[in-house]
Design an enzyme around this catalytic site. Structure first.
Site, mmCIF file in Angstrom:
data_model
loop_
_atom_site.group_PDB
_atom_site.id
_atom_site.type_symbol
_atom_site.label_atom_id
_atom_site.label_comp_id
_atom_site.label_asym_id
_atom_site.label_seq_id
_atom_site.Cartn_x
_atom_site.Cartn_y
_atom_site.Cartn_z
ATOM 1 N N LYS A 247 76.825 2.721 26.820
ATOM 2 C CA LYS A 247 78.079 2.700 27.276
ATOM 3 C C LYS A 247 78.963 1.932 26.162
ATOM 4 O O LYS A 247 78.339 1.384 25.436
ATOM 5 C CB LYS A 247 78.160 1.605 28.364
ATOM 6 C CG LYS A 247 77.607 2.165 30.011
ATOM 7 C CD LYS A 247 77.725 1.049 31.026
ATOM 8 C CE LYS A 247 77.029 1.436 32.101
ATOM 9 N NZ LYS A 247 77.806 2.699 32.801
ATOM 10 N N ARG A 321 70.521 6.377 40.318
ATOM 11 C CA ARG A 321 69.878 7.352 41.143
ATOM 12 C C ARG A 321 68.208 7.747 40.977
ATOM 13 O O ARG A 321 67.625 8.166 41.766
ATOM 14 C CB ARG A 321 70.708 8.662 41.065
ATOM 15 C CG ARG A 321 70.622 9.400 39.825
ATOM 16 C CD ARG A 321 71.711 10.347 39.695
ATOM 17 N NE ARG A 321 73.118 9.758 39.350
ATOM 18 C CZ ARG A 321 74.276 10.092 39.362
ATOM 19 N NH1 ARG A 321 74.287 11.534 39.356
ATOM 20 N NH2 ARG A 321 75.497 9.560 38.780
#
Ligand code: BES
Ligand code: MN
Ligand code: ZN
Length: 469
Positions: A247, A321
């Site tokens: 990020k 996920r």
């Protein structure tokens, strides 16, 4: 009655327009010996036709902070809204207790100096003239206290920086919570996860020096299993750097809150154990860091989730996920139903709903309706988004059964659709709380930082489920 005792000063303030009764408006009046209490605070609740438990919860929080700022230690109050407001006395009392406790919350674990304002009020007394209402009011206060303390636990876990909230520490805090209220507790270590084939959790954990933990909490309120066992699943990423798909530096520190779903599930279990509904609940919190260490999984890597489905890791930053895939596979295999998962899953959900509401995704409309209703009752907004077949396309890979990113479009739905592949047809709802888990500005019962959402909604959901089925 107070106005009369004070010689009509409240009426005068209103006539002169200095007090309008707007929601959250607070006026301090000295009683100058005309009443046993030295001061009276008049609190505006807003328009009568719009008076609901949300208003009461918010105003109660504002009042509690007002008292703290003035160093007032003891206060007595009417049960706002239970008179002319027409609210049920237990709901009103619960909202007052929740508002006060949640509104006074501050995270001060690492400050060496006590705050100038001190600790705030120590006692809040609710006064009621009609004796037959007291049991309901007491029940409401007790329930409010239990759920507010649970929400505060979630906030404490989320507000900790990641070096004070590793997977190991999160598991330890869950164990302490479990012991304090009689929940069953178990934690799977890396070897156990390997034996179970949890390729998702293990894949994400590869880049970190911190060992992953798969936290399990069990509540048994229905020892004969008359009802099905409910499943709660929470994302427990204690820091999300993005992994090799790193990020940007700016704002990355916010990713210490990426275990907010797991924290909410642990905290909800604590409240459930204290409220004792007749139902069994099993909770899973897969916990790991997502780091770009030398052993980290890399874009393009392939992993096998617990249910045998293969996943192409297109972007290591779509890690939530991956860990939820294993937890949901297991929940499905064990026959838990319904299952609710809670995760700070996608930045895209705040593009859609801002920081106002959590996104709800479900393969079962009844479960969706019940969780949205539970949220409404808690004052935690939730909004359902679609999980249509067409969105399955987004997760198609050419080299594996699935890939973990769906491209630029419908990001939150693609993530939810990915989870759907692992829970399959087990009745399920997914809550994407990336927007609502934290707040930048103090408002009503939510101080800055972790909000503790959706702890109280989860508790409402489980209690309602236990009563209705
Ligand atoms: N933890 C983040 C989502 C998030 C973003 C939570 C902002 C709270 C605030 C999640 O793991 C993530 O990185 N999601 C990616 C998915 C993308 C790579 C498909 C995102 O939202 O950008
Ligand atoms: Mn991520
Ligand atoms: Zn994440």
């Amino acid at each position: 009655a107070v106005d009369k005792a004070l010689g009509g000063v409240i009426g005068e303030l209103m006539r002169d327009g200095e007090m309008k009764g707007k929601r959250g408006e607070l006026t301090l009046i000295h009683t100058q010996g005309k009443m046993p209490s030295k001061r009276v605070v008049v609190a505006g609740l807003g328009k009568q036709e719009r008076l609901d438990t949300d208003a009461v919860r918010s105003v109660s929080a504002e009042i509690a902070r007002f008292l703290r700022r003035r160093g007032i230690k003891k206060a007595a109050s009417v049960v706002h809204g239970a008179g002319a407001g027409g609210l049920a006395p237990d709901d009103s009392a619960q909202a007052i207790a929740e508002g006060a406790l949640l509104g006074l919350y501050r995270f001060r674990a690492h400050l060496s100096k006590e705050d100038d304002n001190g600790k705030g009020p120590e006692e809040l007394l609710l006064l009621e003239r009609e004796a037959e209402r007291l049991p309901a009011i007491e029940r409401g206060i007790e329930r409010g206290r239990i759920v507010a303390e649970a929400a505060a636990l979630a906030r404490d876990l989320v507000n900790e920086p990641s070096n004070y909230m590793t997977p190991t520490i999160l598991a330890e805090r869950a164990r302490q919570a479990a012991e304090s209220c009689g929940l069953e507790f178990n934690v799977l270590e890396r070897e156990h996860m390997e034996a179970l084939g949890m390729g998702g959790v293990l894949g994400v954990a590869k880049g970190s020096h911190q060992p992953p933990k798969f936290i399990i909490l069990g509540y048994k309120g229905d020892p004969w299993g008359i009802r099905s066992t409910l499943g709660l699943v929470g994302k427990g990423i204690t820091f999300d750097s993005g992994g090799v798909s790193l990020k940007p530096a700016e704002g990355m520190q916010a990713m210490k809150t990426d275990m907010a779903g797991g924290a909410a599930v642990i905290a909800a279990m604590q409240a459930i154990a204290r409220l004792k509904p007749v139902i069994n609940v099993l909770a899973f919190v897969p916990a790991t860091e997502n780091m770009p260490g030398g052993g980290a999984q890399k874009p393009g890597d392939l992993l096998v989730a617990m249910n045998g489905k293969t996943v192409e890791v297109e972007n290591t930053d779509a890690e939530g996920r991956l860990i939820l895939a294993d937890a949901l596979s297991w929940a499905h295999r064990l026959g838990l139903r319904p299952v609710i998962d809670v995760a700070t899953l996608t930045g895209a959900i705040s593009v859609t709903l801002g920081k106002v509401a959590a996104g709800v995704f479900a393969n079962d409309q009844e479960v969706a309706d019940r969780i949205v209703a539970a949220g409404k009752h808690a004052g935690e907004k939730m909004w359902q988004l679609p999980l249509w077949e067409e969105y399955k396309e987004l997760n198609k890979s050419t080299v594996a059964d699935l890939k973990n990113t769906g491209g630029r479009l419908a990001g939150s739905i693609a993530a939810a659709q990915f989870l759907h592949e692992f829970i399959e047809e087990t009745p399920w709802a997914h809550l994407d709380i990336a927007g609502v888990a934290t707040t930048e500005s103090e408002k009503g019962w939510e101080p800055r930082g972790a909000t503790g959402q959706p702890v109280r909604s989860l508790v409402n959901f489980v209690l309602d489920y236990a009563e209705q089925r």
